[in-house]
Design a protein around this motif. Structure first.
Motif, PDB file in Angstrom:
ATOM      1  N   THR A 188       7.311 -56.686  -7.763  1.00 17.14           N
ATOM      2  CA  THR A 188       6.917 -57.730  -6.819  1.00 17.14           C
ATOM      3  C   THR A 188       5.444 -58.077  -7.031  1.00 17.14           C
ATOM      4  O   THR A 188       4.747 -57.446  -7.824  1.00 17.14           O
ATOM      5  N   VAL A 235       8.476 -52.265  -1.029  1.00 13.91           N
ATOM      6  CA  VAL A 235       7.945 -53.246  -0.095  1.00 13.91           C
ATOM      7  C   VAL A 235       9.034 -54.257   0.246  1.00 13.91           C
ATOM      8  O   VAL A 235      10.102 -54.273  -0.363  1.00 13.91           O
ATOM      9  N   VAL A 237       7.596 -51.857  -5.688  1.00 12.80           N
ATOM     10  CA  VAL A 237       6.389 -52.670  -5.603  1.00 12.80           C
ATOM     11  C   VAL A 237       5.987 -53.251  -6.958  1.00 12.80           C
ATOM     12  O   VAL A 237       5.440 -54.352  -7.029  1.00 12.80           O
ATOM     13  N   HIS A 247       0.237 -54.372  -1.902  1.00 12.52           N
ATOM     14  CA  HIS A 247       0.228 -52.922  -1.657  1.00 12.52           C
ATOM     15  C   HIS A 247       0.607 -52.169  -2.935  1.00 12.52           C
ATOM     16  O   HIS A 247       1.706 -51.653  -3.081  1.00 12.52           O
ATOM     17  N   ARG A 265      14.350 -53.987   0.543  1.00 11.90           N
ATOM     18  CA  ARG A 265      13.105 -53.485  -0.027  1.00 11.90           C
ATOM     19  C   ARG A 265      13.206 -53.408  -1.554  1.00 11.90           C
ATOM     20  O   ARG A 265      14.249 -53.075  -2.100  1.00 11.90           O
ATOM     21  N   SER A 324       3.474 -57.981  -4.301  1.00  8.38           N
ATOM     22  CA  SER A 324       2.896 -57.448  -3.083  1.00  8.38           C
ATOM     23  C   SER A 324       1.483 -56.919  -3.332  1.00  8.38           C
ATOM     24  O   SER A 324       1.200 -56.346  -4.390  1.00  8.38           O
ATOM     25  N   ARG A 369       1.102 -66.957   0.524  1.00  7.06           N
ATOM     26  CA  ARG A 369       1.680 -65.799  -0.173  1.00  7.06           C
ATOM     27  C   ARG A 369       1.406 -65.834  -1.661  1.00  7.06           C
ATOM     28  O   ARG A 369       1.467 -64.807  -2.329  1.00  7.06           O
ATOM     29  N   PRO A 376       9.313 -58.110   0.302  1.00  5.43           N
ATOM     30  CA  PRO A 376       8.793 -59.456   0.051  1.00  5.43           C
ATOM     31  C   PRO A 376       9.530 -60.496   0.898  1.00  5.43           C
ATOM     32  O   PRO A 376      10.690 -60.298   1.276  1.00  5.43           O
TER      33      PRO A 376
END
Length: 269
Positions: A89, A74, A86, A93, A83, A91, A25, A76
Motif C-alpha cells: 500500500t 493497514v 503495508v 505507517h 486489511r 499508507s 490521500r 486503505p
C-alpha cells in the motif's frame, strides 16, 4: 544487522493542510491544491536547482514526520474493509516513514519552488527532489495488485481510479452555512468536506466520521458536518459548531469568536 541510516532534510513543504484528516490521500486526489517547497539556504542548493524549471513534474521524497511507529497491516480507503500488508500500500505507517509524491512544478523563485497537486501536510520535511521522466516512470498498463483491475479509457487510454467517487450534494441550508464560514472567516469548509466524503461515508481511521442518530457526522477541525448517504450519493444536511456551550461562553480567541457569530446566525444545529 543493518546499520541505521541518518538523513538531513534539505527543505520543508508548505501546504494548506494542517493535519492528516485534511490532506489528500495522494497527489491525483489533491486537484488544484498548491504549495511551496522551501529549500534550506547555505547548502549550495541554488546550484543544485539549475535546469529544474524545464521539468513539468517532480518526485518529492519526504518524511512522514507526524507518524509514531508503524503497522504491518493497514486499512486503505480502497481496500473494501480488508486489511492489507503495508508494503503493498501507500499508507504512511511504514517501517521507515518515507513518502514519495509526484507534484507539478509551477514556478521557481530562488530556493522556493511553487508546486501543484500537493498531498503533504504543512511542515513536511523534504529529503530529495528528482525529475519525473515520463518514458521511464510511467507504466500505464502495469498490474494493480489487490486493487480492482483498472479500467482503460476507450481507445486504450490511461487507466483510471478503479472505484468511482461518491457524489456529494449540499442542501440549501448547509451550503449557506459553509459559504458564510468561508466568506466571514476564510475557511474553505465545503472544499474540505467534499474531498473527504468523495471517498465514501464509511468510518475510517483519521477520517473522523461517526454515526449521529439517523445520519452521520464528519468532524473537520472544530466544525461538525451532518450528512446522509444513499447508494453513491451523499447529501450534506447541516453544519454546526464543535464547541460546547460553556466553551463558547467562557473562552477567548478569534476562532471562538467565529463560532459564536456562527451560532448567533444559524443556531447550534
Amino acid at each position: 544487522m543493518l546499520k541505521p541510516v541518518t538523513f538531513t532534510p534539505i527543505g520543508v513543504v508548505r501546504t494548506p493542510f494542517s493535519d492528516k484528516v485534511s490532506a489528500p490521500r495522494q497527489p491525483h486526489a489533491a486537484g488544484s491544491a498548491e504549495g511551496t517547497i522551501e529549500l534550506v539556504p547555505g547548502l549550495g542548493l541554488e546550484h543544485a536547482l539549475s535546469d529544474i524549471e524545464g521539468w513539468d513534474y517532480l518526485w518529492v521524497v519526504f518524511w512522514f514526520h507526524l507518524n509514531e511507529g508503524w503497522r504491518p497491516k493497514v486499512l486503505p480507503p480502497r481496500s473494501s474493509g480488508k486489511r492489507r500488508g503495508v508494503l503493498s500500500t501507500r499508507s504512511p505507517h511504514r517501517p521507515n516513514p518515507i513518502g514519495l509524491s509526484a507534484v507539478r512544478l509551477l514556478a521557481v523563485d530562488g530556493l522556493t519552488l511553487r508546486v501543484g497537486g500537493v498531498d503533504m501536510i504543512d511542515g513536511t520535511p523534504v529529503l530529495d527532489l528528482k525529475p519525473y521522466v515520463p518514458y521511464a516512470d510511467a507504466h500505464p498498463h502495469a498490474r494493480t495488485g489487490w486493487l480492482t483491475p483498472l479500467a482503460e479509457e476507450p481507445g486504450g487510454g490511461a487507466p483510471v481510479d478503479p472505484e468511482p467517487g461518491f457524489e456529494v450534494a449540499w442542501c440549501a441550508r448547509a451550503a449557506e452555512q459553509a459559504a458564510w464560514i468561508e466568506e466571514a472567516h476564510g475557511f474553505a469548509l465545503r472544499e474540505r468536506v467534499d474531498r473527504v466524503l468523495a471517498l465514501g461515508p464509511q468510518p475510517h481511521p483519521y477520517r473522523r466520521i461517526r454515526a449521529d442518530g439517523d445520519a452521520m457526522r464528519l468532524a473537520v477541525t472544530s466544525w461538525r458536518v451532518r450528512f446522509r448517504a444513499e447508494g453513491r450519493r451523499i447529501e450534506v444536511l447541516s453544519v454546526a459548531t464543535g464547541y460546547r456551550e460553556k466553551e463558547l461562553v467562557g473562552g477567548e480567541g478569534p476562532e471562538l469568536d467565529a463560532h459564536r457569530r456562527f451560532v448567533e446566525r444559524f443556531g447550534r444545529g
